[in-house]
Design an enzyme around this catalytic site. Structure first.
Site, PDB file in Angstrom:
ATOM      1  N   PRO A   1       0.814  -1.211   0.000  1.00  0.00           N
ATOM      2  CA  PRO A   1       0.000   0.000   0.000  1.00  0.00           C
ATOM      3  C   PRO A   1       0.856   1.274   0.000  1.00  0.00           C
ATOM      4  O   PRO A   1       1.932   1.297   0.586  1.00  0.00           O
ATOM      5  CB  PRO A   1      -0.821  -0.111   1.288  1.00  0.00           C
ATOM      6  CG  PRO A   1      -0.171  -1.169   2.106  1.00  0.00           C
ATOM      7  CD  PRO A   1       0.638  -2.039   1.200  1.00  0.00           C
ATOM      8  N   VAL A   2       0.346   2.290  -0.688  1.00  0.00           N
ATOM      9  CA  VAL A   2       1.058   3.571  -0.793  1.00  0.00           C
ATOM     10  C   VAL A   2       0.800   4.394   0.477  1.00  0.00           C
ATOM     11  O   VAL A   2      -0.295   4.371   1.035  1.00  0.00           O
ATOM     12  CB  VAL A   2       0.532   4.349  -2.038  1.00  0.00           C
ATOM     13  CG1 VAL A   2       1.172   5.728  -2.142  1.00  0.00           C
ATOM     14  CG2 VAL A   2       0.803   3.547  -3.310  1.00  0.00           C
ATOM     15  N   GLY A   3       1.829   5.107   0.938  1.00  0.00           N
ATOM     16  CA  GLY A   3       1.651   6.013   2.087  1.00  0.00           C
ATOM     17  C   GLY A   3       1.415   5.272   3.382  1.00  0.00           C
ATOM     18  O   GLY A   3       0.754   5.771   4.290  1.00  0.00           O
TER      19      GLY A   3
ATOM     20  N   GLY B   1       4.089   3.489   5.038  1.00  0.00           N
ATOM     21  CA  GLY B   1       5.344   3.251   5.756  1.00  0.00           C
ATOM     22  C   GLY B   1       5.962   1.909   5.432  1.00  0.00           C
ATOM     23  O   GLY B   1       6.850   1.433   6.138  1.00  0.00           O
TER      24      GLY B   1
ATOM     25  N   GLY C   1       7.366   1.070   2.371  1.00  0.00           N
ATOM     26  CA  GLY C   1       8.407   1.129   1.332  1.00  0.00           C
ATOM     27  C   GLY C   1       7.906   0.992  -0.088  1.00  0.00           C
ATOM     28  O   GLY C   1       8.644   0.572  -0.975  1.00  0.00           O
ATOM     29  N   SER C   2       6.641   1.372  -0.339  1.00  0.00           N
ATOM     30  CA  SER C   2       6.079   1.161  -1.682  1.00  0.00           C
ATOM     31  C   SER C   2       6.894   1.867  -2.766  1.00  0.00           C
ATOM     32  O   SER C   2       7.161   1.277  -3.819  1.00  0.00           O
ATOM     33  CB  SER C   2       4.627   1.608  -1.745  1.00  0.00           C
ATOM     34  OG  SER C   2       4.540   2.993  -1.501  1.00  0.00           O
ATOM     35  N   SER C   3       7.321   3.096  -2.524  1.00  0.00           N
ATOM     36  CA  SER C   3       8.010   3.831  -3.593  1.00  0.00           C
ATOM     37  C   SER C   3       9.368   3.196  -3.901  1.00  0.00           C
ATOM     38  O   SER C   3       9.729   3.012  -5.067  1.00  0.00           O
ATOM     39  CB  SER C   3       8.172   5.311  -3.227  1.00  0.00           C
ATOM     40  OG  SER C   3       8.920   5.445  -2.038  1.00  0.00           O
TER      41      SER C   3
ATOM     42  N   ALA D   1      10.195   0.108  -3.454  1.00  0.00           N
ATOM     43  CA  ALA D   1       9.978  -1.211  -4.069  1.00  0.00           C
ATOM     44  C   ALA D   1       9.675  -1.055  -5.558  1.00  0.00           C
ATOM     45  O   ALA D   1      10.157  -1.844  -6.387  1.00  0.00           O
ATOM     46  CB  ALA D   1       8.856  -1.949  -3.352  1.00  0.00           C
TER      47      ALA D   1
ATOM     48  N   ASP E   1      15.398   2.818   2.952  1.00  0.00           N
ATOM     49  CA  ASP E   1      14.351   2.040   2.272  1.00  0.00           C
ATOM     50  C   ASP E   1      14.905   1.331   1.038  1.00  0.00           C
ATOM     51  O   ASP E   1      14.711   0.127   0.855  1.00  0.00           O
ATOM     52  CB  ASP E   1      13.178   2.953   1.854  1.00  0.00           C
ATOM     53  CG  ASP E   1      12.332   3.388   3.042  1.00  0.00           C
ATOM     54  OD1 ASP E   1      12.765   3.172   4.190  1.00  0.00           O
ATOM     55  OD2 ASP E   1      11.243   3.953   2.820  1.00  0.00           O
TER      56      ASP E   1
HETATM   57  C1  MEV Z   1      11.106   5.988   6.133  1.00  0.00           C
HETATM   58  O1  MEV Z   1      10.945   4.618   5.904  1.00  0.00           O
HETATM   59  C2  MEV Z   1      12.107   6.233   7.218  1.00  0.00           C
HETATM   60  C3  MEV Z   1      12.401   7.699   7.519  1.00  0.00           C
HETATM   61  O2  MEV Z   1      13.471   7.680   8.463  1.00  0.00           O
HETATM   62  C4  MEV Z   1      12.793   8.476   6.297  1.00  0.00           C
HETATM   63  C5  MEV Z   1      14.125   8.042   5.719  1.00  0.00           C
HETATM   64  O3  MEV Z   1      14.919   7.426   6.413  1.00  0.00           O
HETATM   65  O4  MEV Z   1      14.363   8.354   4.546  1.00  0.00           O
HETATM   66  C6  MEV Z   1      11.222   8.382   8.182  1.00  0.00           C
END
Ligand code: MEV
Length: 318
Positions: A101-103, A105, A107-109, A111, A152
């Site tokens: 899922p997008v947004g 947390g 890692g969709s982008s 991936a 990520d």
């Molecule tokens: C995002 O998965 C983790 C953050 O620390 C941002 C990043 O590290 O680029 C919030």
């Protein structure tokens, strides 16, 4: 013409998000049960240079040249062209299917970037090594996030538990025995770029307080790494919850995340925290085998919009 397919997993940050942007270490693991797949297929009948892109998850069905040059998918295709020194692509279809899922947390982008870089470079006859895939995906992450740490793209490229610190070589963590994470979705999307920017503003206003919090998070990551390598799950759990408390102080939690974290702890989880950018998206709870059902039930009662059980495999297990 054969199709070239590559896939990339989701990811979870175990500890250290946000502080990692400021040079602290962080720990992340792949989530192999949710994946993005990219398929590249040549279309010899069509005009050279014509690249058709379909990504149903984000409602995209376009010709590449019609996309904004800053569009993340166009950007990533252009990065591969530049890397391989191919000014004009043969006619092709690029299809991206994502279960991540997008947004959220997860890692969709990153991936999407990793899967596209792998499939396209293989189609062009030059499959890129992990180091290069990760470096290009990092460039693409900059379009999404502005100021990403690089964690990520790293964990998603290597598909192994990693200790990541900006400017240091990637360190793969050896985990002696499998453990189970329950991933609970608040159902609220949140853009990492926005939470990273909010922390930046707060840090600028009060650098001393924020840097002290980043230092505490960095120290906790070191302890968690040792606990992970020693198979001390109770210790890992304690660090997870301690990290959540520090993320609350960074002001990146939310009532929904806090509710799911407390529900997991009340049901006996060894530890729980938000994961990723925060202010929405997902949280994680670490459980022993016998606690799984109770924690899942408690998360459902607390209003989790989705629950995923992910096993992090031990290094010596199949
Ligand atoms: C995002 O998965 C983790 C953050 O620390 C941002 C990043 O590290 O680029 C919030």
């Amino acid at each position: 013409m054969p199709a070239f397919t590559a896939s990339a997993p989701g990811k979870i940050i175990l500890a250290g998000e946000h502080a990692v942007v400021y040079g602290q270490p962080a720990l992340a693991v792949p989530v192999p049960g949710i994946r993005t797949r990219a398929v590249v297929q040549g279309k010899p009948g069509r005009k050279s240079g014509e690249v058709a892109i379909q990504a149903p998850a984000v409602d995209l069905d376009h010709v590449l040249d019609e996309l904004d040059p800053e569009h993340p998918i166009r950007w990533v295709v252009d990065l591969v062209k530049k890397e391989l020194d191919i000014p004009r692509l043969p006619a092709l279809n690029l299809r991206i299917n994502s279960e991540i899922p997008v947004g959220a947390g997860l890692g969709s982008s990153a991936a999407v970037s990793v899967a596209v870089i792998r499939a396209l470079s293989a189609f062009l006859g030059h499959p890129l090594p992990d180091e290069k895939v990760s470096a290009l995906a990092y460039q693409a992450e900059k379009v999404h996030h502005g100021n990403p740490s690089g964690i990520d793209n790293t964990v998603i490229t290597y598909q192994q538990p990693v200790l990541y610190q900006k400017g240091s070589p990637v360190r793969i963590i050896q985990i002696p025995a499998s453990f189970t994470l329950i991933i609970g979705d608040t159902g609220k999307t949140s853009l990492t770029s926005e939470t990273v920017e909010a922390v930046r503003q707060a840090w600028k206003e009060d650098p001393e307080r924020y840097e002290a919090l980043f230092d505490q998070i960095g120290a906790l990551v070191g302890t968690m790494q040792r606990d992970l390598e020693n198979g001390d799950l109770a210790g890992v759990g304690q660090q997870l919850t301690a990290n959540h408390r520090l993320l609350q102080e960074l002001d990146v939690s939310s009532p929904e995340l806090d509710r799911l974290v407390e529900a997991s702890l009340d049901a006996g989880a060894l530890g729980a925290k938000l994961s990723g950018g925060g202010r929405g998206g997902n949280m994680i709870a670490l459980v022993r085998a016998g606690q799984q059902d109770a924690v899942v039930g408690s998360l459902q009662e607390a209003g989790a919009a989705g629950i995923l059980v992910s096993v992090v495999r031990g290094s010596t297990e199949d």
